[in-house]
Scaffold this active site. Structure first.
Site, PDB file in Angstrom:
ATOM      1  CB  ALA A  65      -0.935  -0.003   1.215  1.00  0.00           C
ATOM      2  CB  SER A 111       2.144  -6.779 -10.758  1.00  0.00           C
ATOM      3  OG  SER A 111       3.515  -6.798 -10.470  1.00  0.00           O
ATOM      4  CE  LYS A 135      -2.358  -7.806  -3.637  1.00  0.00           C
ATOM      5  NZ  LYS A 135      -1.271  -7.704  -2.645  1.00  0.00           N
ATOM      6  NE  ARG A 156       6.451 -10.359  -9.084  1.00  0.00           N
ATOM      7  CZ  ARG A 156       5.287  -9.873  -8.671  1.00  0.00           C
ATOM      8  NH1 ARG A 156       4.204 -10.106  -9.388  1.00  0.00           N
ATOM      9  NH2 ARG A 156       5.189  -9.198  -7.549  1.00  0.00           N
ATOM     10  CD  GLU A 189       2.633 -14.611  -3.411  1.00  0.00           C
ATOM     11  OE1 GLU A 189       3.127 -13.560  -2.986  1.00  0.00           O
ATOM     12  OE2 GLU A 189       2.314 -14.784  -4.611  1.00  0.00           O
ATOM     13  CE  LYS A 302      -5.559 -15.496 -10.254  1.00  0.00           C
ATOM     14  NZ  LYS A 302      -4.648 -16.657 -10.130  1.00  0.00           N
ATOM     15  CB  CYS A 420      19.080  21.946  13.484  1.00  0.00           C
ATOM     16  SG  CYS A 420      19.704  20.320  13.002  1.00  0.00           S
ATOM     17  CB  CYS A 441      22.153  18.521   9.578  1.00  0.00           C
ATOM     18  SG  CYS A 441      22.478  19.320  11.150  1.00  0.00           S
TER      19      CYS A 441
END
Length: 701
Positions: A65, A111, A135, A156, A189, A302, A420, A441
């Site tokens: 995600a 994918s 999934k 893959r 998978e 599917k 900072c 930094c």
């Protein structure tokens, strides 16, 4: 700033006949744009790194995600600002550009599209007999059988080639070594069920290592180990096969089950299998999610019949006969234990919450981004607050909904740092994203960026923990220091503890490899040296343009603001920033020059009668060349995407990322892709990577 959404529906619960849509846009930013060129380039680098980690390591840099959201934001920024992307994040068919391997797939391992909820509902309505599969949060592999015997298994990878893992998957539950007597391929998978995930984490913790962030990262990490530490813990679930390519999907899966394979569909509860239509099956599966003994974050629909699949066909990145549905985010309560700060590569102040560890949708969440000072103050989140941690289609993990009613009476509003936290210098607060402009930094990020293959000097092995260790030992303060390191210094760099409590060092062998990489980096072209300085507005595109315009670092340093502003795409404001940063970086550039790093060569006037560059038009102007799809297997296959762009410009052309009326040539490794079709529509010349390589070599463009 808009507040975080307040209404959220539990997984799998229909709302008004549909499923609850969840959209957690980053407050004040959403899908619009990044605040600067540096942020955009940093996001691309982050996405490329996450893509590689996804397929090859046990480190969870991003989950699906988060990656999808970041990719969408990158695309949105590019569209809004007219940027022609030089990366291959939008073209890859694997997880965002993950690396390939030594086994070529018979057909690309693609994918699945993850469209919005409305599109999934529309797909289900068009295909009421579509079948459902879980999934699974695992790692995709392809397994080849000859005469019924397993002969080859591969990850893959980039979708075209993958790493050979045959010996590491023998004996996996659900994946027989002998099955039938034909020649065929099975794809599926590789995953960890809950019981074996616990066993794997116990093994890691006994060795003094942190537990796997989630099951998918566990599979990646375990697959990388070749010492048998995790033998017998994997499971396999098949989702496709070539055993009978004319058979319907369900028939193929049932045939595999009869041969001893576990299929993804066979893992579903009967209540899901009995559902009347695809969306009802999704709802039933959503209701059963927490009762499953493996991690799944969505459902796959599917088309079942082979005939309908053939009619729908394949896209360049995904089949058109299947879609993935992502369930709404799961939320869990936790407590903000502290609010921490960090300064990134470009000096940006990053703020995150350290949380009481909580498992959210299968992985342990300990930290969450708090975005920026304005967002945090508007949300009024405080140390000690009870909040909701969630994962959604955003930069994640995230928290929201602070419970003011549960606060202690002594609770105080959070106050941002006045200076900072690393160098005590004032912040630049001119934008929503506060910055510290002192170089010290952001050394770690700058070194990692300077060493990167995609944009920098391509010093393999010098990023991450090794770069940080060099900085902590004060061996490296800027990119020039890399070229003054000694092999013995590198060999003694400490990288943490061994499993027995000793000190782990880089070692002589690894040090020698890195020294060879550093020596090789001295001959990188000027554009990469410019980019490696990590100056604002000198990313890959402008690095190439500046190198092409001025020819040498000396000429670039001597350029006036007006001369810099005349370079295509730079303009007055960017020129002023570049001019100032060149002055500040003069000592670093001097050290690079002294170390023998390439500083370019003066532009020579063309000799009388000399041929024009190979990628120019008859009027001498550069040809606009777009490259799309994979170039693997062609003479260009050894080049990165940036390397191909550099080749185009070295031959006199202009590298572009999108097809338009101004495009002169499309180099396409994927006939049928959107760029291919647009080029056909516009009448643009199209060549294969092989043809393009030959044309450049022969000069017959």
């Amino acid at each position: 700033m808009s507040p975080a959404p307040q209404n959220r529906q539990p997984s799998g619960v229909p709302v008004g006949g549909q499923f609850a849509a969840t959209n957690h846009a980053e407050p004040g930013i959403g899908l619009a744009t990044f605040g600067s060129e540096e942020e955009y380039q940093a996001a691309v680098t982050t996405a490329l790194s996450a893509a590689k980690a996804y397929e090859t390591t046990d480190v969870e840099e991003m989950n699906d995600a988060e990656f999808d959201r970041l990719l969408a934001k990158i695309a949105s920024h590019e569209a809004a600002n007219g940027i022609e992307p030089e990366h291959d994040l939008h073209d890859t068919i694997g997880h965002g550009g993950a690396g390939g391997g030594d086994v070529e797939h018979a057909t690309p391992m693609k994918s699945l599209e993850k469209p919005g909820e409305d599109a999934v509902i529309e797909f289900a309505a068009k295909h009421p007999k579509a079948v459902i599969e879980p999934k699974i949060d695992g790692l995709a592999i392809s397994v080849r059988y000859e005469n019924g015997k397993m002969v080859r298994a591969a990850r893959r990878g980039d979708g075209y080639t993958g790493e050979d893992v045959t010996d590491r998957v023998r004996g996996v539950d659900g994946l027989p070594e002998m099955a039938g007597d034909g020649d065929y391929e099975v794809r599926g998978e590789l995953y960890l069920n809950d019981e074996n995930k616990a066993k794997a984490n116990a093994i890691r913790q006994a060795a003094g290592k942190a537990p796997f962030a989630n099951a998918r990262n566990g599979v990646a990490g375990m697959l990388n180990k070749q010492d048998g530490s995790y033998a017998g813990l994997f499971s396999f679930a098949a989702y496709s096969t070539t055993i009978d390519e004319k058979a319907d999907h369900l028939d193929s899966m049932q045939q595999l089950e009869g041969m001893g394979f576990t299929t993804a569909r066979s893992l579903l509860p009967q209540s899901v299998l009995d559902a009347e239509d695809p969306m009802a099956a999704i709802a039933a599966l959503g209701a059963e999610r927490k009762g499953l003994n493996f991690l799944m974050d969505g459902a796959v629909l599917k088309v079942n019949t082979a005939a309908e699949r053939a009619e729908l066909g394949e896209g360049s990145r995904a089949p058109k006969w299947a879609v993935a549905y992502k369930y709404p985010a799961v939320e869990e309560p936790t407590v903000i234990e502290d609010i921490e700060y960090n300064i990134g590569k470009t000096g940006r102040l990053s703020i995150r919450a350290r949380l009481t560890p909580v498992e959210v949708d299968g992985s342990v969440v300990e930290y969450a981004s708090l975005h920026n000072v304005g967002h945090l103050q508007a949300a009024d989140m405080r140390i000690g607050d009870t909040v909701s941690a969630y994962k959604a289609n955003d930069i994640i993990p995230q928290v929201h909904l602070p419970r003011a009613d549960l606060r202690d009476e002594s609770s105080q509003p959070w106050q941002p740092p006045s200076v900072c936290p690393q160098c005590s210098e004032p912040f630049d607060k001119s934008t929503e994203l506060w910055r510290c402009h002192t170089p010290e930094c952001s050394v770690s990020g700058r070194i990692s960026y300077a060493a990167s293959r995609d944009a920098g000097l391509d010093i393999e092995g010098l990023g991450g923990s090794i770069g940080d260790a060099l900085i902590e030992k004060d061996l490296v303060k800027d990119v020039s220091d890399l070229f003054y390191l000694g092999e013995d210094q590198l060999a003694e760099v400490e990288l943490g503890e061994t499993s027995t409590g000793g000190t782990r060092t880089l070692g002589q062998k690894n040090a020698a490899k890195i020294m060879a990489e550093i020596e090789k980096a001295k001959s990188q072209p000027l554009n990469r040296v410019i980019t490696a300085l990590s100056m604002r507005f000198t990313g890959r595109t402008f690095g190439r343009r500046l190198a092409a315009e001025f020819g040498t670092m000396e000429a670039l340093q001597a350029a006036t603001v007006s001369q810099l502003a005349n370079v295509e795409g730079i303009g007055q404001k960017k020129a002023e920033v570049i001019h100032e940063q060149l002055k500040k970086n003069a000592p670093v550039i001097a050290k690079l020059r002294e170390a023998g790093v390439n500083m370019g060569a003066p532009k020579a006037a063309p000799a009388a009668g000399a041929k024009a560059p190979k990628l120019t038009k008859p009027d001498g102007k550069p040809m606009n060349v777009v490259v799309t799809g994979s170039v693997k297997g062609s003479p260009l296959g050894s080049l990165s995407r940036s390397g191909v762009q550099e080749l185009i410009e070295a031959k006199g052309g202009k590298a572009s990322g999108s097809v338009s009326k101004t495009t002169d040539l499309l180099v396409c490794g994927e006939p049928g892709s959107s760029k291919f079709l647009k080029a056909q529509e516009l009448g643009i010349r199209i060549v294969t990577p092989d043809e393009f390589a030959q044309m450049v070599e022969d000069g017959e463009v």
